[in-house]
Write an enzyme that holds these catalytic residues in place. Structure first.
Site, PDB file in Angstrom:
ATOM      1  N   ASP A   1      38.410  34.537  40.927  1.00  0.00           N
ATOM      2  CA  ASP A   1      39.173  35.687  40.442  1.00  0.00           C
ATOM      3  C   ASP A   1      40.325  35.139  39.606  1.00  0.00           C
ATOM      4  OD1 ASP A   1      37.940  38.049  42.107  1.00  0.00           O
ATOM      5  OD2 ASP A   1      38.144  36.358  43.459  1.00  0.00           O
TER       6      ASP A   1
ATOM      7  N   ARG B   1      30.175  40.951  47.236  1.00  0.00           N
ATOM      8  CA  ARG B   1      29.380  42.019  46.618  1.00  0.00           C
ATOM      9  C   ARG B   1      27.931  41.604  46.366  1.00  0.00           C
ATOM     10  NH1 ARG B   1      34.524  43.383  44.244  1.00  0.00           N
ATOM     11  NH2 ARG B   1      34.965  45.592  44.589  1.00  0.00           N
TER      12      ARG B   1
ATOM     13  N   GLY C   1      41.155  31.688  44.970  1.00  0.00           N
ATOM     14  CA  GLY C   1      39.980  31.146  44.293  1.00  0.00           C
ATOM     15  C   GLY C   1      40.032  31.359  42.783  1.00  0.00           C
TER      16      GLY C   1
ATOM     17  N   HIS D   1      35.032  31.768  50.546  1.00  0.00           N
ATOM     18  CA  HIS D   1      36.248  31.971  51.351  1.00  0.00           C
ATOM     19  C   HIS D   1      36.507  30.753  52.243  1.00  0.00           C
ATOM     20  CE1 HIS D   1      34.858  36.341  50.958  1.00  0.00           C
ATOM     21  NE2 HIS D   1      36.056  36.373  50.427  1.00  0.00           N
TER      22      HIS D   1
ATOM     23  N   GLY E   1      37.431  39.994  53.601  1.00  0.00           N
ATOM     24  CA  GLY E   1      36.351  39.870  54.577  1.00  0.00           C
ATOM     25  C   GLY E   1      34.975  39.778  53.962  1.00  0.00           C
ATOM     26  N   ALA E   2      33.945  40.029  54.791  1.00  0.00           N
ATOM     27  CA  ALA E   2      32.547  39.739  54.430  1.00  0.00           C
ATOM     28  C   ALA E   2      32.510  38.292  53.941  1.00  0.00           C
ATOM     29  CB  ALA E   2      32.004  40.714  53.387  1.00  0.00           C
ATOM     30  N   LEU E   3      32.992  37.429  54.818  1.00  0.00           N
ATOM     31  CA  LEU E   3      33.270  36.038  54.424  1.00  0.00           C
ATOM     32  C   LEU E   3      32.008  35.247  54.090  1.00  0.00           C
ATOM     33  CD1 LEU E   3      36.055  35.146  57.034  1.00  0.00           C
ATOM     34  CD2 LEU E   3      36.317  36.090  54.721  1.00  0.00           C
ATOM     35  N   HIS E   4      32.138  34.424  53.072  1.00  0.00           N
ATOM     36  CA  HIS E   4      31.056  33.524  52.670  1.00  0.00           C
ATOM     37  C   HIS E   4      31.658  32.139  52.441  1.00  0.00           C
ATOM     38  CE1 HIS E   4      32.766  34.156  48.700  1.00  0.00           C
ATOM     39  NE2 HIS E   4      32.558  35.457  48.806  1.00  0.00           N
TER      40      HIS E   4
HETATM   41  P1  AMP Z   1      38.099  38.487  48.299  1.00  0.00           P
HETATM   42  O1  AMP Z   1      37.724  38.576  49.735  1.00  0.00           O
HETATM   43  O2  AMP Z   1      36.964  38.730  47.361  1.00  0.00           O
HETATM   44  O3  AMP Z   1      39.337  39.262  47.956  1.00  0.00           O
HETATM   45  O4  AMP Z   1      38.492  36.973  48.061  1.00  0.00           O
HETATM   46  C1  AMP Z   1      39.480  36.330  48.818  1.00  0.00           C
HETATM   47  C2  AMP Z   1      39.791  34.982  48.202  1.00  0.00           C
HETATM   48  O5  AMP Z   1      38.607  34.193  48.144  1.00  0.00           O
HETATM   49  C3  AMP Z   1      40.289  35.103  46.746  1.00  0.00           C
HETATM   50  O6  AMP Z   1      41.313  34.146  46.523  1.00  0.00           O
HETATM   51  C4  AMP Z   1      39.055  34.801  45.948  1.00  0.00           C
HETATM   52  O7  AMP Z   1      39.319  34.289  44.664  1.00  0.00           O
HETATM   53  C5  AMP Z   1      38.395  33.737  46.816  1.00  0.00           C
HETATM   54  N1  AMP Z   1      36.956  33.651  46.527  1.00  0.00           N
HETATM   55  C6  AMP Z   1      36.059  34.676  46.521  1.00  0.00           C
HETATM   56  N2  AMP Z   1      34.847  34.217  46.147  1.00  0.00           N
HETATM   57  C7  AMP Z   1      34.987  32.893  45.911  1.00  0.00           C
HETATM   58  C8  AMP Z   1      34.105  31.845  45.485  1.00  0.00           C
HETATM   59  N3  AMP Z   1      32.824  32.081  45.217  1.00  0.00           N
HETATM   60  N4  AMP Z   1      34.604  30.602  45.334  1.00  0.00           N
HETATM   61  C9  AMP Z   1      35.910  30.331  45.598  1.00  0.00           C
HETATM   62  N5  AMP Z   1      36.788  31.267  45.996  1.00  0.00           N
HETATM   63  C10 AMP Z   1      36.348  32.523  46.157  1.00  0.00           C
END
Ligand code: AMP
Length: 293
Positions: free
Chosen positions: A145, A182, A142, A23, A17-20
């Site tokens: 990570d 973050r 993504g 995501h 979450g805290a989608l950007h």
């Molecule tokens: P998270 O919510 O941080 O666990 O991320 C969820 C998914 O979004 C994971 O597969 C991350 O690698 C991907 N993700 C997070 N930030 C980015 C970004 N800046 N660009 C591409 N994918 C991302």
């Protein structure tokens, strides 16, 4: 919710979450292939080794749902901790950190694995649980990570999931900072300095390209490569830490498949620079592929 026709694929995007836009780019990529994209939003307690980090993690469910409505997804999964982990202890708000049962074959030995003990066990645990619930044909992760992506691919093989893992490139802010939930926790001053991380990674790439070309012509090829790796890491760390707000936790040049640090430039055809930087209370991670020719 309409039935999913049996001849259609289900794509899955697990998130915290805290989608950007990072995501959303995964969702958009999934939609190129199927109209049936499922997104999960779950801040997974078992992958947080630092409980303060878990508490502080941004949570914006209403805004997230609105964004997903705008891009258009088939379903959003917002499970509770109890639904994912039936052995969750309410009183202590702790989850028994279960062993994932998957031998990570050293993929977690360096980088995030070394600095966040138990993190990838938690990731494997939650991703396999979510895969069992959603049963997708493909799932998008993504490159932001990178270690997680490699470990999820490994897990899929080990646990025999018939799920294709699709990698999606890192989406960055216009100044180069990798998008991350973050980033919202950075102060103005910290945010202003943060593009230095990607700048340093790009400098590593151009420096190693040059070193590789020189080493090709040199008799002492391997030694040269070794010196270059050491020198370029020192250079990058110095650049980032020139700002006293920034502390490099690790900077590695690894084989993109084994995730083991390399010693010589000609050791692998797939190189990756990976980094974690501590900025105040926030930890930022980033990585790039290093193309040496
Ligand atoms: P998270 O919510 O941080 O666990 O991320 C969820 C998914 O979004 C994971 O597969 C991350 O690698 C991907 N993700 C997070 N930030 C980015 C970004 N800046 N660009 C591409 N994918 C991302």
């Amino acid at each position: 919710m309409s039935e999913i026709p049996t001849d259609k694929e289900v794509g899955f995007v697990p998130t915290m979450g805290a989608l950007h836009q990072g995501h959303l780019s995964l969702v958009e990529r999934g939609r190129e292939r199927s109209d049936y994209i499922v997104v999960s939003i779950f801040v997974n307690p078992t992958q947080f080794n630092d409980k303060k980090d878990l508490k502080r993690y941004p949570r914006t469910p209403e805004r997230d749902l609105q964004k997903l409505k705008e891009v258009g997804v088939y379903a959003v999964l917002l499970p509770t901790v109890e639904e994912i982990y039936p052995n969750y202890h309410k009183e202590s708000s702790e989850v028994e950190a279960g062993e994932s049962g998957v031998n990570l074959n050293g993929l977690d030995r360096y980088g995030e694995g070394a600095h966040r003990p138990g993190h990838f066990d938690g990731v494997v645990e939650v991703v396999s649980r979510l895969f069992d619930i959603v049963k997708p044909n493909f799932a998008l992760f993504g490159e932001k990570d990178y270690q997680q992506l490699v470990i999820v691919r490994h897990m899929v093989k080990k646990l025999n999931y018939n799920i294709e893992i699709v990698a999606s490139p890192t989406i960055r802010e216009s100044d180069g900072l990798a998008m991350s939930s973050r980033n919202a926790l950075l102060s103005r001053e910290e945010r202003e300095g943060a593009p230095v991380i990607y700048e340093a990674l790009k400098e590593i790439e151009s420096y190693l390209k040059m070193a590789h070309a020189t080493a090709e012509k040199s008799h002492k090829r391997a030694d040269k490569g070794k010196e270059s790796i050491k020198a370029v890491k020192e250079m990058a760390i110095k650049k980032i830490e020139a700002n006293p707000l920034f502390k490099v936790e690790y900077l590695l040049i690894v084989d993109g498949n084994t995730l083991l640090p390399i010693e010589h430039l000609n050791e692998s055809d797939l190189l990756r620079a990976t980094i974690a930087v501590v900025v105040g209370k926030v930890r930022l991670i980033d990585n790039i592929e290093l193309k040496t020719n």
